[in-house]
Write an enzyme that holds these catalytic residues in place. Structure first.
Site, PDB file in Angstrom:
ATOM      1  N   ASN A   1       0.864  -1.185   0.000  1.00 26.90           N
ATOM      2  CA  ASN A   1       0.000   0.000   0.000  1.00 26.90           C
ATOM      3  C   ASN A   1       0.898   1.233   0.000  1.00 26.90           C
ATOM      4  O   ASN A   1       1.523   1.555   1.007  1.00 26.90           O
ATOM      5  CB  ASN A   1      -0.892  -0.024   1.248  1.00 26.90           C
ATOM      6  CG  ASN A   1      -1.870   1.141   1.272  1.00 26.90           C
ATOM      7  OD1 ASN A   1      -1.841   2.019   0.412  1.00 26.90           O
ATOM      8  ND2 ASN A   1      -2.725   1.153   2.276  1.00 26.90           N
TER       9      ASN A   1
ATOM     10  N   ARG B   1     -12.083  15.202   7.689  1.00 26.09           N
ATOM     11  CA  ARG B   1     -12.945  15.553   6.552  1.00 26.09           C
ATOM     12  C   ARG B   1     -14.342  15.963   7.028  1.00 26.09           C
ATOM     13  O   ARG B   1     -14.873  15.372   7.966  1.00 26.09           O
ATOM     14  CB  ARG B   1     -13.084  14.373   5.588  1.00 26.09           C
ATOM     15  CG  ARG B   1     -11.795  13.993   4.897  1.00 26.09           C
ATOM     16  CD  ARG B   1     -12.074  12.993   3.775  1.00 26.09           C
ATOM     17  NE  ARG B   1     -10.850  12.451   3.227  1.00 26.09           N
ATOM     18  CZ  ARG B   1     -10.454  11.183   3.376  1.00 26.09           C
ATOM     19  NH1 ARG B   1     -11.185  10.314   4.061  1.00 26.09           N
ATOM     20  NH2 ARG B   1      -9.331  10.788   2.820  1.00 26.09           N
TER      21      ARG B   1
ATOM     22  N   ILE C   1     -11.831   2.980  14.671  1.00 25.46           N
ATOM     23  CA  ILE C   1     -12.830   3.415  15.648  1.00 25.46           C
ATOM     24  C   ILE C   1     -13.947   2.365  15.756  1.00 25.46           C
ATOM     25  O   ILE C   1     -14.360   1.987  16.856  1.00 25.46           O
ATOM     26  CB  ILE C   1     -13.405   4.790  15.252  1.00 25.46           C
ATOM     27  CG1 ILE C   1     -12.265   5.810  15.123  1.00 25.46           C
ATOM     28  CG2 ILE C   1     -14.445   5.259  16.265  1.00 25.46           C
ATOM     29  CD1 ILE C   1     -12.662   7.136  14.504  1.00 25.46           C
TER      30      ILE C   1
ATOM     31  N   ASN D   1     -10.000   6.794  10.605  1.00 21.09           N
ATOM     32  CA  ASN D   1      -9.743   8.207  10.369  1.00 21.09           C
ATOM     33  C   ASN D   1     -10.543   8.642   9.141  1.00 21.09           C
ATOM     34  O   ASN D   1     -11.222   9.656   9.143  1.00 21.09           O
ATOM     35  CB  ASN D   1      -8.242   8.395  10.183  1.00 21.09           C
ATOM     36  CG  ASN D   1      -7.852   9.827  10.332  1.00 21.09           C
ATOM     37  OD1 ASN D   1      -8.511  10.593  11.040  1.00 21.09           O
ATOM     38  ND2 ASN D   1      -6.803  10.210   9.635  1.00 21.09           N
ATOM     39  N   GLY D   2     -10.489   7.844   8.077  1.00 17.21           N
ATOM     40  CA  GLY D   2     -11.436   7.964   6.974  1.00 17.21           C
ATOM     41  C   GLY D   2     -12.606   7.045   7.319  1.00 17.21           C
ATOM     42  O   GLY D   2     -12.400   6.010   7.955  1.00 17.21           O
TER      43      GLY D   2
END
Ligand code: ADP
Length: 396
Positions: free
Chosen positions: A7, A239, A330, A209-210
């Protein structure tokens, strides 16, 4: 057979080497601060030990070569011939890719063409592919797209109600993201509960986080919360998620900025960070919330409300929901976020088992046996999907 999952980000390269088909992780780690003037960082985990060192990392190619040499130096592999395939995570596959595939010139051209839609990702991905082509010229490489799983959406879900020529000329539409993760955890849910995915209506919540949600019916994506880019959907670490686009022109005018700058602020300075002023990290927000910080509380509640809103709309879209699955940083770890989201879903007959919700560890059901909707926590494993797809493609 050994398969490497890669990645590449703009300044990072993450790797995981698998023994397949056993799906055993041999080693994993990452390079950080690639292309910086200062020294870069290399971290590797192997045989229960962790190692970290600084070294010069002018580009991704140097990182790839260092990695392969280090695997031999540490005797993790005997020779480079043992690596039979390298699979790359690709964020944006546009309309071209509805599944994983082997890398060829056409594939690289399409990923390059899509750089405009994912400038922070597709550019580095191409650099990563080329770095491994150079370092392992005889090894097959594959690409696994974050968008591919979402290609099954109907036009009424993926189109924006904007001038049609924007779609025709520029491909303006919803592509979604985190597709590999949504697909993996939905399949895992079916496997763990011994159910046929063809008969299931699942909402997967990838909250890291995203963060994005996906409505999955019969194993296929019907809708997802991210859009043309990952900015659409629910508020995230940095965001904003959905806003009225007029905000952009208004702030441009008031603060004398251009649209690109304001969109960057919506991507990097909004969400948890922007609303709370505390941090983009859920743990920091949770701590501030517990200390009575009102803006941290607001930032968390705004996200939870929007997650519940999406789940409600997917309930209508699929005419019911059999299961909700939480995953990512999360989703897997924050029992309090899950509890607060699920309390909002009372009306759907969702009942949380408080004790199971607080347990830590692997995949598990967190709803009670009389809950109308089954709720699970299932750790995502995008690297494993990349390794599986790569093994399949190189042996076909
Ligand atoms: P990404 O891959 O999008 O960078 P991750 O899936 O790694 O993000 O998720 C990162 C988020 O997960 C951070 O906000 C972090 O605070 C949160 N997180 C990690 N561990 C915990 C925990 N134990 N409790 C609450 N949040 C956590």
């Amino acid at each position: 057979m050994k398969i490497m999952s890669i990645n590449c980000g703009s300044s990072s390269l993450k790797f995981k080497l698998f023994e397949m088909p056993q799906e055993e992780v041999i080693t994993e780690g990452q390079f950080e601060r690639i292309g910086f003037k200062e020294m870069g960082i290399y971290k590797i985990k192997f045989n229960g030990t962790k190692d970290e060192m600084s070294l010069e990392l002018p580009d991704h190619s140097v990182a790839a070569k260092h990695l392969l040499k280090d695997l031999i130096d540490r005797k993790i592999i005997g020779s480079l011939d043992e690596i039979k395939g390298v699979g790359h995570r690709i964020v944006q596959g546009g309309k071209y890719f509805s599944g994983s595939c082997l890398v060829n010139e056409w594939v690289k051209e399409r990923i390059t063409e899509l750089i405009d839609l994912a400038p922070l990702h597709n550019g580095p991905h191409i650099i990563g592919i080329k770095a491994f082509e150079e370092a392992l010229p005889n090894v097959k490489q594959t690409v696994v797209f974050d968008t591919a799983f979402h290609q099954s959406m109907d036009p009424e879900s993926f189109m924006y109600a904007v001038p049609y020529e924007w779609y025709e000329k520029y491909g303006i539409r919803k592509y979604g993201a985190h597709g590999t993760s949504h697909q993996y955890v939905s399949q895992e849910y079916a496997r763990l509960t011994n159910k046929d995915i063809k008969n299931l209506k699942i909402v997967t919540c990838h909250i890291g986080n995203g963060a994005s949600l996906c409505a999955i019916e019969g194993g296929k994506c019907k809708d997802t919360s991210m859009g043309l880019t990952p900015l659409e959907g629910i508020p995230m670490g940095t965001r904003s998620g959905n806003i009225d686009p007029t905000v952009v022109s208004y702030i441009c005018q008031k603060e004398n900025k251009d649209a690109w700058t304001v969109v960057q602020e919506l991507n990097k300075k909004s969400g948890y960070l922007g609303v709370s002023g505390v941090s983009n990290d859920a743990r920091d927000l949770e701590a501030a919330y517990n200390n009575g910080n009102e803006r941290a509380k607001l930032a968390l509640h705004m996200q939870e409300k929007r997650i519940a809103d999406y789940i409600g709309s997917y309930y209508v879209l699929m005419k019911g929901i059999d299961a909700i699955v939480f995953t990512a940083g999360i989703g897997e770890n924050s029992a309090s976020m899950r509890r607060r989201v699920l309390e909002r879903l009372d009306i759907l007959g969702v009942k949380l088992d408080e004790a199971k919700n607080k347990e830590r560890g692997d995949s598990r059901r967190i709803s009670t046996s009389d809950s109308k909707v089954d709720v699970w926590v299932i750790p995502t494993n995008e690297e494993l999907v990349i390794a599986r797809d790569t093994m399949k493609l190189i042996t076909e």
